[in-house]
Design a protein around this motif. Structure first.
Motif, PDB file in Angstrom:
ATOM      1  N   MET A 136     -21.205 -22.303  22.421  1.00 34.93           N
ATOM      2  CA  MET A 136     -20.494 -21.912  23.414  1.00 34.93           C
ATOM      3  C   MET A 136     -21.365 -20.580  24.109  1.00 34.93           C
ATOM      4  O   MET A 136     -21.610 -20.738  24.858  1.00 34.93           O
ATOM      5  N   ALA A 137     -21.496 -20.069  22.844  1.00 34.58           N
ATOM      6  CA  ALA A 137     -21.588 -18.597  23.154  1.00 34.58           C
ATOM      7  C   ALA A 137     -23.042 -18.637  23.495  1.00 34.58           C
ATOM      8  O   ALA A 137     -23.567 -17.645  24.505  1.00 34.58           O
TER       9      ALA A 137
ATOM     10  N   LEU B  23     -25.685 -21.507  23.161  1.00 36.64           N
ATOM     11  CA  LEU B  23     -26.394 -22.548  24.248  1.00 36.64           C
ATOM     12  C   LEU B  23     -26.033 -23.061  25.643  1.00 36.64           C
ATOM     13  O   LEU B  23     -26.604 -23.420  26.616  1.00 36.64           O
ATOM     14  N   GLY B  24     -24.662 -22.133  25.203  1.00 37.10           N
ATOM     15  CA  GLY B  24     -23.822 -22.790  26.930  1.00 37.10           C
ATOM     16  C   GLY B  24     -23.407 -23.778  26.892  1.00 37.10           C
ATOM     17  O   GLY B  24     -23.799 -25.497  26.866  1.00 37.10           O
ATOM     18  N   PRO B  25     -22.558 -23.859  27.818  1.00 40.73           N
ATOM     19  CA  PRO B  25     -21.183 -25.092  27.988  1.00 40.73           C
ATOM     20  C   PRO B  25     -22.345 -26.174  29.091  1.00 40.73           C
ATOM     21  O   PRO B  25     -21.916 -26.830  29.201  1.00 40.73           O
ATOM     22  N   LYS B  26     -23.213 -25.260  29.308  1.00 40.71           N
ATOM     23  CA  LYS B  26     -23.813 -26.472  30.121  1.00 40.71           C
ATOM     24  C   LYS B  26     -24.730 -27.158  29.439  1.00 40.71           C
ATOM     25  O   LYS B  26     -25.955 -27.447  30.754  1.00 40.71           O
ATOM     26  N   ALA B  27     -25.639 -26.470  28.802  1.00 39.46           N
ATOM     27  CA  ALA B  27     -27.070 -27.115  28.260  1.00 39.46           C
ATOM     28  C   ALA B  27     -26.874 -28.818  28.518  1.00 39.46           C
ATOM     29  O   ALA B  27     -25.502 -29.303  28.307  1.00 39.46           O
TER      30      ALA B  27
ATOM     31  N   LEU C 167     -20.076 -28.862  26.882  1.00 37.98           N
ATOM     32  CA  LEU C 167     -19.411 -28.024  26.877  1.00 37.98           C
ATOM     33  C   LEU C 167     -18.195 -29.571  26.562  1.00 37.98           C
ATOM     34  O   LEU C 167     -17.082 -29.560  25.692  1.00 37.98           O
TER      35      LEU C 167
ATOM     36  N   ARG D 220     -31.887 -20.891  19.078  1.00 37.49           N
ATOM     37  CA  ARG D 220     -31.909 -19.131  18.564  1.00 37.49           C
ATOM     38  C   ARG D 220     -32.623 -18.831  17.602  1.00 37.49           C
ATOM     39  O   ARG D 220     -32.364 -17.771  16.881  1.00 37.49           O
TER      40      ARG D 220
ATOM     41  N   GLN E 195     -13.549 -13.707  25.374  1.00 42.01           N
ATOM     42  CA  GLN E 195     -15.037 -14.333  25.461  1.00 42.01           C
ATOM     43  C   GLN E 195     -14.970 -15.133  27.371  1.00 42.01           C
ATOM     44  O   GLN E 195     -13.765 -16.086  27.751  1.00 42.01           O
TER      45      GLN E 195
ATOM     46  N   TRP F 229     -16.379 -17.764  28.190  1.00 42.07           N
ATOM     47  CA  TRP F 229     -16.118 -19.388  27.862  1.00 42.07           C
ATOM     48  C   TRP F 229     -14.750 -19.725  26.739  1.00 42.07           C
ATOM     49  O   TRP F 229     -14.636 -20.815  26.794  1.00 42.07           O
TER      50      TRP F 229
ATOM     51  N   TRP G 249     -12.643 -23.557  25.779  1.00 39.24           N
ATOM     52  CA  TRP G 249     -13.392 -23.642  24.117  1.00 39.24           C
ATOM     53  C   TRP G 249     -11.576 -24.078  23.442  1.00 39.24           C
ATOM     54  O   TRP G 249     -11.989 -24.989  23.081  1.00 39.24           O
TER      55      TRP G 249
END
Length: 550
Positions: free
Chosen positions: A92-93, A95-99, A380, A406, A462, A464, A468
């Motif tokens: 979540m941190a 990659l991001g929830p929208k990946a 997500l 990363r 955070q 997100w 989460w």
């Protein structure tokens, strides 16, 4: 016997289990209050003969990180599926929830008149975990549905996205392929199993091999039903009906009241599935999820059959293309898990399997077209599935996505390295955790209760966090907690991740207390007796005591 030797914020470890509670030596004569009562309650629960010999670790803190109660909070335990808390938080941190991730079908070679291709179709996986019949976004099963999907009487076709890809190919006008269907999962190296996965796990769907080209969670459903009479052969149905495994069935139908005992067996690397044993004449069918030995090869075979069903002629074969690591020591060197390991920043040796042949090279010199594509749902939605249902394969794919995005490559080692640095940045002590995979199936994974509590507290700060937290199972409502905390006052008020592996069990998350306050807890158990759930029941009672005392 619990020996109390700790005060708030400071723990002196003794040989026996030790506890600390809210700034007081909790069992001191004359001491009272919620903290002392909580400590007494937990002590009484853990002194029960059925769990007294288990190794317990507990950390309870406020949402601000203030300590409330501790027991062996700095000792290491196997986290089991609590490891998914760490993997999904990092995803979540970082990659991001929208990946999202695309699966593409490439046509490589020379295109001729009449919709012909002299060359290959190459299905390129990019780590999408949900090329399956799963309904997303996740919806909890309706009460009384026996686990079926809410509002659904029939599950979608598990190969539906390959069907959609084949439809796109047909719409493109392609009618003939003078070459192969190749499933390419080389975006991640071929590391199907992490270190110290149990050999008997890999037969089943929960231990399915990890591939960048994942179809139907890399598993098939095998249903064994009794025959028409005692002594008759059983009926075996495979879903999906891709002719992947060779079946060796010696199972028979037993007498009406006989106990069903169907066994499945497959050697590692083998495509022969052996089914033996007996099933009662009127017994219920035995339904099992069996892992696919090579998911990419399976995807190629399935897609070839689906294309041919649409009249697209494929003259070649279905096969997989892997990127294989040759350096067996690369995990220790790259991950940073072993403190004293050499840390040279060198790429491990690797090769493609099968190696590029002349025909493939010739196709590469021709034209390349993308003839079909499928875009995944946002990350997500997959995190929700991973945590709610404790989906091992999806957690492993997230770890590899972390390494690819990363780190230097989508290896298990690079994913573990990225995860480790994320946790250090979040304030976890470097000696409080070690991960060899993303799901918790590895027996090498170790975590302290205070590390889990610290992660949960960090996550709460955070942006997100709300998403989460909503991915965690809810007591009495959904996911792996649907059957726990089913009554008031805890139903709908416990948000936590379960974990079970051999003699280890864990539960970590958030509980909304009687006062309206939310607190963080991590309860871990090691070395409990096999085939017992008493420690799980005691864990539930500890959560109830925490909620009542705060």
């Amino acid at each position: 016997m619990l020996v109390v030797v700790a005060v708030c914020g400071r723990v002196d470890w003794a040989q026996t289990q030790s506890a600390g509670c809210d700034g007081a030596v909790v069992l001191k004569a004359g001491r009272s209050g919620p903290c002392a009562e909580l400590s007494k309650t937990i002590a009484a629960l853990l002194e029960a003969p059925a769990v007294a010999r288990d190794h317990w670790g507990i950390a309870v803190i406020g949402m601000d990180g203030a300590p409330i109660y501790s027991l062996n909070e700095g000792q290491l335990f196997q986290p089991a599926s609590n490891a998914k808390l760490f993997t999904t938080a990092a995803a979540m941190a970082l990659l991001g929830p929208k990946a999202t991730y695309a699966t593409n079908l490439l046509a490589r070679g020379v295109f001729g008149d009449g919709g012909t291709l002299t060359g290959h179709l190459v299905l390129v996986g990019n780590g999408d975990a949900n090329l399956s019949g799963r309904v997303l976004p996740y919806v909890a099963p309706m009460e009384g549905s026996n686990g079926s999907k809410a509002g659904s009487t029939e599950e979608p076709d598990p190969l539906r996205y390959l069907e959609e890809i084949a439809d796109q190919v047909a719409a493109s006008g392609l009618k003939s392929v003078k070459g192969d269907v190749i499933a390419d999962d080389t975006v991640f190296p071929w590391e199907p199993y992490a270190q110290d996965w149990a050999i008997d796990d890999v037969v089943w769907g929960y231990g399915a091999p990890v591939s960048a080209l994942t179809i139907n969670d890399n598993q098939i459903r095998v249903t064994v039903s009794p025959g028409s009479a005692v002594g008759a052969p059983v009926s075996v149905v495979i879903d999906p009906t891709v002719p992947y495994y060779t079946l060796e069935v010696s199972a028979t139908t037993g007498v009406t009241k006989s106990r069903s005992a169907i066994q499945f067996e497959r050697a590692l690397g083998s495509k022969v599935l052996r089914i033996y044993g007996t099933i009662g004449l009127h017994g219920k069918p035995d339904v099992e999820e069996v892992a696919i030995q090579d998911p990419a090869e399976y995807a190629a075979m399935a897609l070839k059959g689906i294309l041919e069903a649409r009249g697209i002629v494929v003259s070649g074969v279905a096969k997989a293309r892997h990127r294989v690591l040759l350096d067996a020591e690369s995990f220790n060197r790259e991950s940073g898990v072993v403190v004293d390991a050499e840390t040279k920043d060198t790429s491990p040796q690797q090769r493609l399997e099968p190696p590029d042949d002349a025909e493939f090279d010739a196709a590469m010199t021709g034209e390349e077209r993308t003839v079909a594509t499928h875009q995944s749902t946002p990350l997500l939605q997959d995190v929700v599935v991973t945590n709610k249902t404790s989906q091992n394969l999806h957690a492993e794919l997230l770890l590899r996505q972390l390494g690819a995005a990363r780190g230097r490559d989508g290896t298990v080692a690079q994913g573990a390295k990225v995860l480790r640095q994320f946790l250090l940045n979040a304030g976890l002590d470097k000696d409080d955790f070690v991960f060899f995979d993303g799901s918790g199936l590895s027996g090498h994974d170790l975590v302290t209760p205070r590390a889990s509590a610290r992660l949960l507290q960090y996550a709460s700060t955070q942006p997100w966090f709300a998403d989460w937290k909503s991915s965690l199972p809810v007591g009495g409502v959904d996911g792996s907690l649907e059957g726990r905390f089913t009554t008031a006052p805890l139903k709908g008020r416990v948000f936590a991740k379960t974990g079970t592996l051999g003699g280890a069990r864990a539960l970590s998350g958030y509980v909304e207390c009687a006062s309206g306050r939310t607190v963080i807890f991590s309860i871990m158990v090691g070395n409990h007796l096999p085939q017992t759930n008493v420690d799980r029941d005691v864990t539930n009672k500890i959560v109830a005591a925490i909620a009542a005392a705060n």
